[in-house]
Scaffold this motif. Structure first.
Motif, short mmCIF file in Angstrom:
data_model
loop_
_atom_site.label_atom_id
_atom_site.label_comp_id
_atom_site.label_asym_id
_atom_site.label_seq_id
_atom_site.Cartn_x
_atom_site.Cartn_y
_atom_site.Cartn_z
N ALA A 77 31.67 51.73 39.95
CA ALA A 77 31.63 50.63 41.01
C ALA A 77 32.84 49.67 40.73
O ALA A 77 33.56 48.80 41.62
CB ALA A 77 30.47 49.85 40.69
N LYS A 78 33.24 49.43 39.42
CA LYS A 78 34.39 48.59 38.96
C LYS A 78 35.78 49.19 39.45
O LYS A 78 36.47 48.63 40.16
CB LYS A 78 34.54 48.62 37.47
CG LYS A 78 33.32 48.01 36.85
CD LYS A 78 33.31 48.01 35.27
CE LYS A 78 34.73 47.56 34.58
NZ LYS A 78 34.53 47.63 33.07
N ALA A 79 35.60 50.65 39.35
CA ALA A 79 36.96 51.13 40.08
C ALA A 79 37.02 50.88 41.50
O ALA A 79 38.12 50.58 42.13
CB ALA A 79 37.15 52.68 39.61
N PHE A 80 36.06 51.20 42.29
CA PHE A 80 36.01 51.02 43.63
C PHE A 80 36.09 49.31 43.92
O PHE A 80 36.53 49.13 45.01
CB PHE A 80 34.75 51.38 44.38
CG PHE A 80 34.41 53.03 44.22
CD1 PHE A 80 35.54 53.68 44.58
CD2 PHE A 80 33.18 53.40 43.81
CE1 PHE A 80 35.31 55.13 44.24
CE2 PHE A 80 33.11 54.75 43.85
CZ PHE A 80 34.13 55.64 43.77
N VAL A 81 35.55 48.32 43.08
CA VAL A 81 35.84 47.00 43.42
C VAL A 81 37.62 46.77 43.33
O VAL A 81 38.14 46.23 44.14
CB VAL A 81 35.20 46.04 42.50
CG1 VAL A 81 35.66 44.76 42.75
CG2 VAL A 81 33.59 46.20 42.97
N GLY A 82 38.07 47.30 42.48
CA GLY A 82 39.49 47.38 42.15
C GLY A 82 40.33 47.93 43.27
O GLY A 82 41.15 47.24 43.95
N PHE A 83 39.90 49.18 43.79
CA PHE A 83 40.63 49.46 45.08
C PHE A 83 40.39 48.87 46.49
O PHE A 83 41.49 48.63 46.93
CB PHE A 83 40.07 51.08 45.37
CG PHE A 83 40.06 52.08 44.12
CD1 PHE A 83 40.99 52.03 43.13
CD2 PHE A 83 39.12 53.23 43.91
CE1 PHE A 83 41.18 52.92 42.25
CE2 PHE A 83 39.40 54.27 43.08
CZ PHE A 83 40.35 53.87 42.25
N ASN A 84 39.20 48.40 46.46
CA ASN A 84 38.82 47.84 48.01
C ASN A 84 38.96 46.39 47.92
O ASN A 84 39.25 45.75 49.15
CB ASN A 84 37.56 48.31 48.14
CG ASN A 84 37.31 49.71 48.49
OD1 ASN A 84 37.62 50.03 49.75
ND2 ASN A 84 36.90 50.60 47.61
N VAL A 85 38.73 45.79 47.02
CA VAL A 85 39.09 44.26 47.10
C VAL A 85 40.25 43.57 46.26
O VAL A 85 40.90 43.02 46.96
CB VAL A 85 37.68 43.59 46.16
CG1 VAL A 85 37.69 42.06 46.76
CG2 VAL A 85 36.52 44.17 47.14
N CYS A 86 40.15 43.90 45.04
CA CYS A 86 41.15 43.26 44.17
C CYS A 86 42.75 43.75 44.54
O CYS A 86 43.71 42.91 44.57
CB CYS A 86 41.15 43.47 42.68
SG CYS A 86 39.59 43.00 42.14
N HIS A 87 42.94 44.97 44.82
CA HIS A 87 44.16 45.68 45.03
C HIS A 87 45.03 44.85 46.36
O HIS A 87 46.02 44.46 46.41
CB HIS A 87 44.17 46.83 45.59
CG HIS A 87 45.35 47.69 45.58
ND1 HIS A 87 45.64 48.64 46.64
CD2 HIS A 87 46.65 47.65 44.95
CE1 HIS A 87 47.13 48.97 46.60
NE2 HIS A 87 47.46 48.31 45.51
N ASP A 88 43.89 44.79 47.49
CA ASP A 88 44.41 43.94 48.45
C ASP A 88 44.71 42.50 48.38
O ASP A 88 45.84 41.94 48.69
CB ASP A 88 43.66 44.07 49.59
CG ASP A 88 43.65 45.18 50.60
OD1 ASP A 88 44.01 45.37 51.83
OD2 ASP A 88 43.10 46.33 49.85
N ALA A 89 43.76 41.89 47.74
CA ALA A 89 44.01 40.45 47.23
C ALA A 89 45.40 40.08 46.30
O ALA A 89 46.25 39.38 46.62
CB ALA A 89 42.78 40.10 46.35
N ILE A 90 45.47 41.02 45.45
CA ILE A 90 46.71 40.82 44.61
C ILE A 90 48.03 40.91 45.19
O ILE A 90 49.10 40.35 45.10
CB ILE A 90 46.59 41.69 43.30
CG1 ILE A 90 45.38 41.28 42.50
CG2 ILE A 90 48.06 41.47 42.48
CD1 ILE A 90 45.10 42.33 41.41
#
Length: 359
Positions: A77-90
């Motif tokens: 889940a942590k990886a998927f949050v990074g992929f789907n949320v944080c990556h775009d935001a950064i």
């Protein structure tokens, strides 16, 4: 270190044509290049699952074996949050609002990684010098242990890298949490970019790392009715799950058959323009799979992401058709593997190929 320069970057007709056509798509369809309703729903789902799994573990109502299973799911889940949320935001593509992007970028700290360091190593260095050995540190997975280009040094251990590479990928997340961010932050340069950080970033690095260590180490040890070694196993399993998920997805975009690892000449000049370089060093996989599109946050469509990092990944399926048609029109490769498994097989072959050379 030689300064890398791309040939006629600003005047490449391929990039100009592709941008024009993609911009026209957004204009004609009256669509924002940022998050739509579908993206907000995905964000809510992944953040809810991430927080929910963490709270279930912390609740201390499950037996040890159940918490171990939850730890595996939490890592993914942590990886998927990074992929789907944080990556775009950064990247600044989640929203047109800088505040919104900063809020979701900050979630990256709860995954064990620094959004500030990632913005340097990934947004600037990797996206500019993709697959250029010695300049793109994203492909330096385990220097000396994993060899993925002809220019890298050889040692005999690499003969077996197609076997041990995947267990090493499991260490990616724990390395971020305890080593990589500090190393990249304090080293003199990342690739050819010199490190000069605002004073506040020194505070943020240690402050947010402290929060992560408290939430995922101190608090569980205090509230959970388990021994220290049981906690350690769960903590490592969580990070191994997160690291393997991250490692596989990132490697399948740049280290597969058909991708190049071009080198500049002795004066630092690259043969092609930046956009053409991206087409030769980047690959897609499982482009037509709805599940991949949902879980991987557009990282299975790295071609579109590298050309349009300011466009939210929720739109990659639509603009991908435009990018592919334009690439073929200009005689450029559009490398893609039809499935996740075919991309994984291709990556394995690459590891085996460069490992054989070490023999």
């Amino acid at each position: 270190m030689v300064t890398v320069k791309f040939n006629n970057t600003a005047r490449t007709p391929f990039l100009a044509t592709t941008r024009k056509r993609v911009n026209l798509y957004f204009k004609d369809s009256q669509t924002s290049p940022n998050a739509n309703l579908g993206m907000w729903i995905k964000t809510a789902i992944f953040l809810t699952v991430f927080i929910g799994l963490y709270l279930l573990i912390i609740s201390n109502i499950f037996p040890v074996w159940a918490m171990l299973g939850l730890a595996v799911l939490l890592g993914m889940a942590k990886a998927f949050v990074g992929f789907n949320v944080c990556h775009d935001a950064i990247h600044g593509s989640f929203s047109s609002s800088k505040i919104t992007n900063k809020i979701f970028s900050a979630v990256f700290n709860l995954l064990g990684a620094s959004p500030y360091v990632w913005s340097i190593t990934h947004n600037i260095v990797h996206h500019t010098y993709t697959n250029i050995p010695g300049h793109d540190e994203d492909i330096d997975v385990a220097p000396g242990l994993i060899r993925i280009s002809e220019t890298e040094p050889i040692n005999r251990l690499q003969r077996y890298q197609h076997w041990y590479a995947f267990p090493l990928y499991c260490l990616a997340s724990i390395s971020w949490a305890f080593r990589k961010d500090y190393k990249k932050f304090f080293q003199a340069r990342v690739g050819q970019l010199e490190n000069h950080h605002p004073r506040m970033e020194y505070f943020k690095l240690f402050f947010y790392k402290g929060i992560y260590y408290f939430l995922f180490i101190v608090l569980p040890l205090v509230v959970l009715d388990i021994t220290w070694w049981q906690f350690l196993i769960g903590f490592l399993v969580m990070h191994f799950s997160q690291g393997l998920t991250m490692g596989l997805v990132f490697q399948l975009a740049h280290v597969v058959e058909g991708t190049d690892f071009p080198m500049p000449d002795t004066t630092g000049n690259m043969e092609e323009a930046w956009a053409e370089h991206q087409m030769r060093t980047t690959a897609n996989f499982a482009s037509g799979c709805p599940l991949a599109a949902f879980f991987l946050g557009g990282l299975n469509r790295q071609i579109e992401h590298h050309l349009f990092p300011k466009v939210c990944h929720i739109h990659y399926g639509k603009i991908g058709k435009i990018v592919k048609e334009t690439a073929l029109e200009f005689g450029l490769p559009y490398t893609e593997n039809p499935t996740f498994l075919s991309a994984l097989k291709s990556h394995y072959k690459m590891l085996k190929k460069f490992g054989k050379e070490a023999a």
